[in-house]
Design an enzyme around this catalytic site. Structure first.
Site, mmCIF file in Angstrom:
data_model
loop_
_atom_site.group_PDB
_atom_site.id
_atom_site.type_symbol
_atom_site.label_atom_id
_atom_site.label_comp_id
_atom_site.label_asym_id
_atom_site.label_seq_id
_atom_site.Cartn_x
_atom_site.Cartn_y
_atom_site.Cartn_z
ATOM 1 N N GLU A 1 -33.971 10.435 -52.507
ATOM 2 C CA GLU A 1 -33.047 10.792 -51.430
ATOM 3 C C GLU A 1 -32.636 9.578 -50.614
ATOM 4 O O GLU A 1 -31.478 9.469 -50.183
ATOM 5 C CB GLU A 1 -33.699 11.839 -50.522
ATOM 6 C CG GLU A 1 -32.742 12.501 -49.532
ATOM 7 C CD GLU A 1 -32.596 11.754 -48.217
ATOM 8 O OE1 GLU A 1 -31.697 12.101 -47.432
ATOM 9 O OE2 GLU A 1 -33.385 10.811 -47.968
ATOM 10 N N GLU A 2 -33.547 8.644 -50.396
ATOM 11 C CA GLU A 2 -33.254 7.506 -49.522
ATOM 12 C C GLU A 2 -32.199 6.563 -50.104
ATOM 13 O O GLU A 2 -31.646 5.736 -49.378
ATOM 14 C CB GLU A 2 -34.538 6.724 -49.203
ATOM 15 C CG GLU A 2 -35.550 7.476 -48.345
ATOM 16 C CD GLU A 2 -35.065 7.761 -46.936
ATOM 17 O OE1 GLU A 2 -33.926 7.377 -46.592
ATOM 18 O OE2 GLU A 2 -35.820 8.371 -46.158
ATOM 19 N N HIS B 1 -36.203 6.237 -39.104
ATOM 20 C CA HIS B 1 -36.198 5.043 -39.956
ATOM 21 C C HIS B 1 -36.798 3.825 -39.252
ATOM 22 O O HIS B 1 -36.586 2.693 -39.669
ATOM 23 C CB HIS B 1 -34.788 4.729 -40.476
ATOM 24 C CG HIS B 1 -34.391 5.587 -41.621
ATOM 25 N ND1 HIS B 1 -33.390 5.245 -42.509
ATOM 26 C CD2 HIS B 1 -34.866 6.781 -42.051
ATOM 27 C CE1 HIS B 1 -33.261 6.193 -43.424
ATOM 28 N NE2 HIS B 1 -34.146 7.143 -43.162
ATOM 29 N N ASP C 1 -40.167 10.867 -42.103
ATOM 30 C CA ASP C 1 -38.993 11.216 -42.906
ATOM 31 C C ASP C 1 -39.309 10.844 -44.354
ATOM 32 O O ASP C 1 -39.343 9.668 -44.694
ATOM 33 C CB ASP C 1 -37.793 10.432 -42.368
ATOM 34 C CG ASP C 1 -36.555 10.512 -43.258
ATOM 35 O OD1 ASP C 1 -36.511 11.377 -44.152
ATOM 36 O OD2 ASP C 1 -35.652 9.676 -43.073
ATOM 37 N N HIS D 1 -37.829 15.595 -49.665
ATOM 38 C CA HIS D 1 -37.984 14.424 -50.544
ATOM 39 C C HIS D 1 -39.290 13.693 -50.302
ATOM 40 O O HIS D 1 -39.765 13.556 -49.171
ATOM 41 C CB HIS D 1 -36.780 13.477 -50.436
ATOM 42 C CG HIS D 1 -36.558 12.839 -49.098
ATOM 43 N ND1 HIS D 1 -37.099 11.614 -48.771
ATOM 44 C CD2 HIS D 1 -35.829 13.221 -48.024
ATOM 45 C CE1 HIS D 1 -36.707 11.274 -47.556
ATOM 46 N NE2 HIS D 1 -35.946 12.238 -47.069
#
Length: 369
Positions: free
Chosen positions: A223-224, A324, A189, A72
């Site tokens: 995606e998040e 994160h 990420d 993503h």
């Protein structure tokens, strides 16, 4: 099938360029253009969904059943919730991340007429003023505000400058590459996963490797917030491997070295046969690897299944520390993951019966008893 040479300079360069493009979920158009141009440079055809998810096509000897690999492009971020009477901005998060990691971040705010800079601060930011209260105030998004680098003392000042509720806030990645091979940055990420996917595609193209079946490279943009790969698949895809981060922490088996193969995440177990095929590839080609389970984490694979796709899914991870937050990875993991992706692309279908949506029992596989 063979190990292919991986151009790690290309992977690093691509990662740094991805990190330089702000892409909180909902504000991803520019990074979609970048990824599309990268694919065009490799001569890989692709199409976009209405909102900008990418499906690229590496042709194989047979078209169906085919496979997909997904990563993503979107990242965590924030959005302006209120123009405050004190001339600062209240914010809410985009995606799930702790206010603790937002404190002190430099940010860009995208308004309708341009971008401006600021800093996310706790409401009580000065020990000289608040004493020990700066250490006892709760960690919460309600206790944060953005101090703009503009002359603004009231909400009306902010409005005159051009700020509005709903403006996107992008968090500076602040990447740093160390001689030891570690990379520190926000938003690894999943921009590290995207870099590995493009690095694997480049290795396949450069080597002229023949693929037994079509392989689709999917780059998603939400995606998040949970929707991810729900809208970019088509019916011929029978198996899909997601690329994302594997969290290194107490109680976890992920490492910042080698590739981590997930056995289960918060949405449930991954497909037995596809996962064990990936484990065999690691063993057969001596790729360092480990297994792990993630209890509070899900990926594009979950959104694909929830959208009603009857496909086998697996998850490959690069080990990450402080996910994160201000994250850290190692180039060793990126290389191992990219090598495994090239081997997976060169492998045959996990189960040939999967070309059919429905088939007899006699073709169905067995698990060990």
């Amino acid at each position: 099938m063979r190990k292919l040479a991986i151009d790690m300079e290309y992977v690093k360069e691509t990662l740094l360029q991805l990190l330089a493009i702000p892409s909180p979920t909902g504000y991803t158009d520019e990074i979609v253009h970048f990824a599309g141009n990268r694919l065009s440079d490799l001569g890989i055809p692709f199409e976009l969904t209405r909102r900008g998810a990418i499906r690229a096509d590496l042709a194989g000897e047979q078209r169906s059943p085919d496979r997909a690999i997904v990563a993503h492009l979107d990242t965590l971020g924030a959005m302006v919730k209120q123009l405050k009477p004190n001339g600062r901005l209240a914010v809410v998060p985009i995606g799930h991340w702790s206010a603790r990691f937002a404190e002190g971040a430099r940010v860009t705010i995208f308004s309708d007429d341009g971008s401006r800079r600021g800093t996310i601060l706790p409401l009580k930011a000065s020990g000289h003023t608040f004493g020990s209260e700066i250490d006892t105030q709760p960690v919460a998004w309600e206790n944060l505000e953005i101090r703009m680098d503009e002359v603004a003392h009231t909400a009306d000042d902010l409005a005159r400058i051009g700020f509005q509720i709903g403006d996107y806030v992008a968090i500076d990645p602040a990447p740093e590459l160390c001689d030891s091979g570690f990379i520190n940055s926000r938003h690894l990420d999943d921009k590290a996963g995207v870099a590995c996917m493009l690095g694997a595609a480049k290795a396949v193209v450069d080597a002229g490797a023949e693929l037994p079946i079509d392989c689709h490279l999917l780059l998603t943009i939400s995606e998040e917030v949970g929707s991810g790969a729900s809208a970019v698949l088509h019916g011929d895809v029978s198996e899909m491997v997601a690329i994302d981060n594997g969290t290194q922490a107490p109680g976890q088996n992920s490492k910042e070295f080698g590739v981590t193969i997930a056995m289960m995440d918060a949405s449930g177990p991954f497909d037995y046969h596809l996962t064990h095929k990936l484990l065999r590839l690691c063993r057969d080609f001596e790729i360092p690897h480990q297994r792990d389970i993630f209890r509070y984490y899900r990926t594009d694979a979950a959104s694909a299944l929830e959208a009603g796709n009857d496909i086998r899914t697996a998850l490959l991870c690069f080990g990450i520390d402080s996910s994160h937050g201000y994250e850290r990875i190692h180039l060793d993991a990126l290389k191992a993951l990219t090598e495994l992706l090239t081997l997976y692309m060169q492998s045959g279908p996990t189960l040939s019966r999967d070309r059919y949506e429905l088939s007899p029992l006699k073709d169905f596989p067995h698990q060990p008893t």
